[in-house]
Scaffold this active site. Structure first.
Site, PDB file in Angstrom:
ATOM      1  N   GLU A   1      32.699   0.505 -20.340  1.00  0.00           N
ATOM      2  CA  GLU A   1      33.237  -0.564 -19.491  1.00  0.00           C
ATOM      3  C   GLU A   1      32.697  -1.962 -19.777  1.00  0.00           C
ATOM      4  O   GLU A   1      31.929  -2.525 -18.991  1.00  0.00           O
ATOM      5  CB  GLU A   1      32.994  -0.229 -18.014  1.00  0.00           C
ATOM      6  CG  GLU A   1      33.730   1.010 -17.588  1.00  0.00           C
ATOM      7  CD  GLU A   1      33.603   1.290 -16.094  1.00  0.00           C
ATOM      8  OE1 GLU A   1      33.011   0.473 -15.375  1.00  0.00           O
ATOM      9  OE2 GLU A   1      34.124   2.319 -15.662  1.00  0.00           O
TER      10      GLU A   1
ATOM     11  N   GLU B   1      36.309   8.921 -17.241  1.00  0.00           N
ATOM     12  CA  GLU B   1      35.830   8.881 -15.856  1.00  0.00           C
ATOM     13  C   GLU B   1      37.014   8.815 -14.912  1.00  0.00           C
ATOM     14  O   GLU B   1      37.952   8.056 -15.144  1.00  0.00           O
ATOM     15  CB  GLU B   1      34.990   7.624 -15.564  1.00  0.00           C
ATOM     16  CG  GLU B   1      33.595   7.655 -16.087  1.00  0.00           C
ATOM     17  CD  GLU B   1      32.821   6.378 -15.760  1.00  0.00           C
ATOM     18  OE1 GLU B   1      33.108   5.712 -14.742  1.00  0.00           O
ATOM     19  OE2 GLU B   1      31.915   6.054 -16.546  1.00  0.00           O
TER      20      GLU B   1
END
Ligand code: GCO
Length: 467
Positions: free
Chosen positions: A164, A356
């Site tokens: 991320e 995720e």
């Protein structure tokens, strides 16, 4: 009966700082998070990851749980300052030995380790030298990667470079909500981002050059997801258009991050949006950043319902009052997974792995000693069914990792949130399997078919006739 492809990987994920604890043991150096949590007002209730789930000492018990759940794979991250206490230079053999033990234990349990190289615990010593703002930072990251490869790639073949970038660049350097807590002007933020992208490219080069086993490499950005507010073609187009967009004052987008990696350039629209804040690019940078990758990872939690405005441009639709939200107050939006996968798949034409997905619930151990997290089961059923639809519609999705295997330290939110399949009592370190853990086991065993059976078991209850 619907099911997922036979090669589909079912896993769960966690990250070093969020679960390991042992923050200064066995020669580990401090990370920016160790530093950040010690400053007043940075984390909810002053929580810290010093001990977290004590996974560093309890990994054996935790792997036994993963084994019982039948996980095919476990996504873990390596703590860079555990390996290089000062970020570069001297290697800490004890740090490497810990990952040896963990990986050997996983392999013994027949669980594939998927290793993330950077999940935010940046070495504090390098932060003092400017961190990702320093033009040498990509090289530092590549050198660390090389050491990890030399040590672990005889047993690990699945690698994720960065987790991320939108978060560690945006929350870490623009809003200051995450470590290292900087609030910089956009030009500097994007320069740090450019160095992180170079770091990705150089890490992929290092993986290809040094891996002992054949390597499969990807990365894990967050998906800025939109899904159509209705079935109309106009709304579908609007949702897709919104996922292509880059906005001038933030870094929450898909293409600024994905395009350099896959296409070797920043998107035109992004360059227009950022204007003079766009980073300085040296000749040859994109040749480094654009390396062939084997899968595009994505972290998906929620998205915006989007419709076409009168001019066809995307317009965000307001959520209805009282609509379903998680404990984080994130909206329950399964369309984010379906449309996010569709968007990435069509834009980048690579195999996808959901690295995720999950939610935080207000879970506790009830008087019967169990954790009844019906909302997690319902949420996951909706999201993974939506992922299945994306696969039916042509997305090449190779795996799904639940976030998270166990409750853990949720960054600036401390221990407020419980994202796990396994409940952790932080006082006693007792683990309790939540109902969702038993449920996920069935999902894995049935190759996903269980998702299409009735989600919540309807226990015999008297039907009441409502007026
Ligand atoms: C992130 C990280 C995870 C989080 C999870 C829940 O997305 O922020 O990758 O470390 O814990 O996403 O917020």
């Amino acid at each position: 009966m619907k099911s997922f492809p036979p090669y589909f990987t079912w896993g769960a994920a966690a990250a070093a700082y969020q679960i390991e604890g042992a923050w200064d043991e066995d020669g580990k150096g401090p990370s920016v998070w160790d530093q950040f949590v010690r400053q007043k007002g940075t984390v909810w209730e002053g929580d810290r990851g010093d001990t977290a789930c004590d996974h560093y000492h309890r990994y054996d018990e935790d792997v036994q749980i993963m084994e019982q759940l039948g996980l095919h794979a476990y996504r873990l991250s390596v703590s860079w300052p555990r390996i290089f206490p000062e970020g570069t230079g001297k290697v800490n053999a004890e740090g490497l030995a810990y990952y040896d033990r963990l990986i050997d234990r996983l392999l013994q349990a027949n669980i594939e380790p998927w290793v993330t190289l950077f999940h935010w615990d940046y070495p504090y010593e390098l932060d003092l030298k400017g961190g990702w703002l320093n033009p040498d930072s990509p090289k530092w990251f590549a050198d660390y990667t090389t050491t990890v490869m030399k040590h672990l790639s005889d047993r690990v073949s699945n690698w994720i470079t960065l987790n991320e970038p939108q978060c560690f660049v945006g929350l870490g350097h623009l809003s200051g909500e995450h470590a290292p807590g900087m609030k910089l002007p956009m030009a500097k933020v994007l320069q740090a981002g450019h160095h992180a992208l170079l770091g990705h490219g150089m890490a992929v080069q290092s993986i290809r050059a040094n891996s002992i086993l054949p390597a499969s490499v990807g990365w894990s950005p967050i998906v800025a997801a939109h899904y159509p507010a209705s079935d109309s073609q106009e709304d579908r187009d609007a949702a897709m258009q919104a996922m292509h967009a880059v906005h001038p004052n933030d870094v929450w987008n898909n293409r600024w991050w994905g395009d350099p990696i896959v296409f070797g350039s920043y998107p035109e629209q992004g360059l227009r949006a950022y204007g003079s804040n766009a980073p300085r690019i040296k000749p040859g940078d994109f040749d480094i950043i654009r390396q062939p990758i084997d899968f595009y990872g994505c972290n998906v939690y929620n998205g915006h319902p989007t419709k076409a405005g009168p001019d066809g441009k995307p317009v965000l639709v307001k959520f209805p009052q009282g609509c379903p939200r998680t404990h984080f107050l994130w909206n329950v939006t399964p369309g984010a997974l379906q449309w996010g996968a569709k968007f990435l798949s069509e834009t980048y034409q690579l195999p996808l792995v959901v690295t995720e997905n999950g939610l935080s619930c207000n879970d506790w151990v009830t008087l019967d000693g169990k954790v009844h997290d019906a909302q997690r089961i319902d949420f996951l059923t909706r999201y993974i069914r939506a992922l299945h639809t994306a696969i039916e519609e042509g997305a090449d999705v190779r795996g799904y990792f639940h976030w998270s295997i166990m409750d853990n330290f949720e960054w600036a939110e401390g221990y407020k949130h419980r994202f796990g399949l396994v409940h952790v009592d932080y006082e006693t370190q007792k683990r309790t399997l939540k109902d969702s853990a038993y449920w996920y086991r069935e999902v894995i065993k049935s190759k996903g078919a269980h998702l299409f059976e009735s989600a919540i078991e309807d226990e015999a209850r008297e039907e009441l006739t409502l007026p």
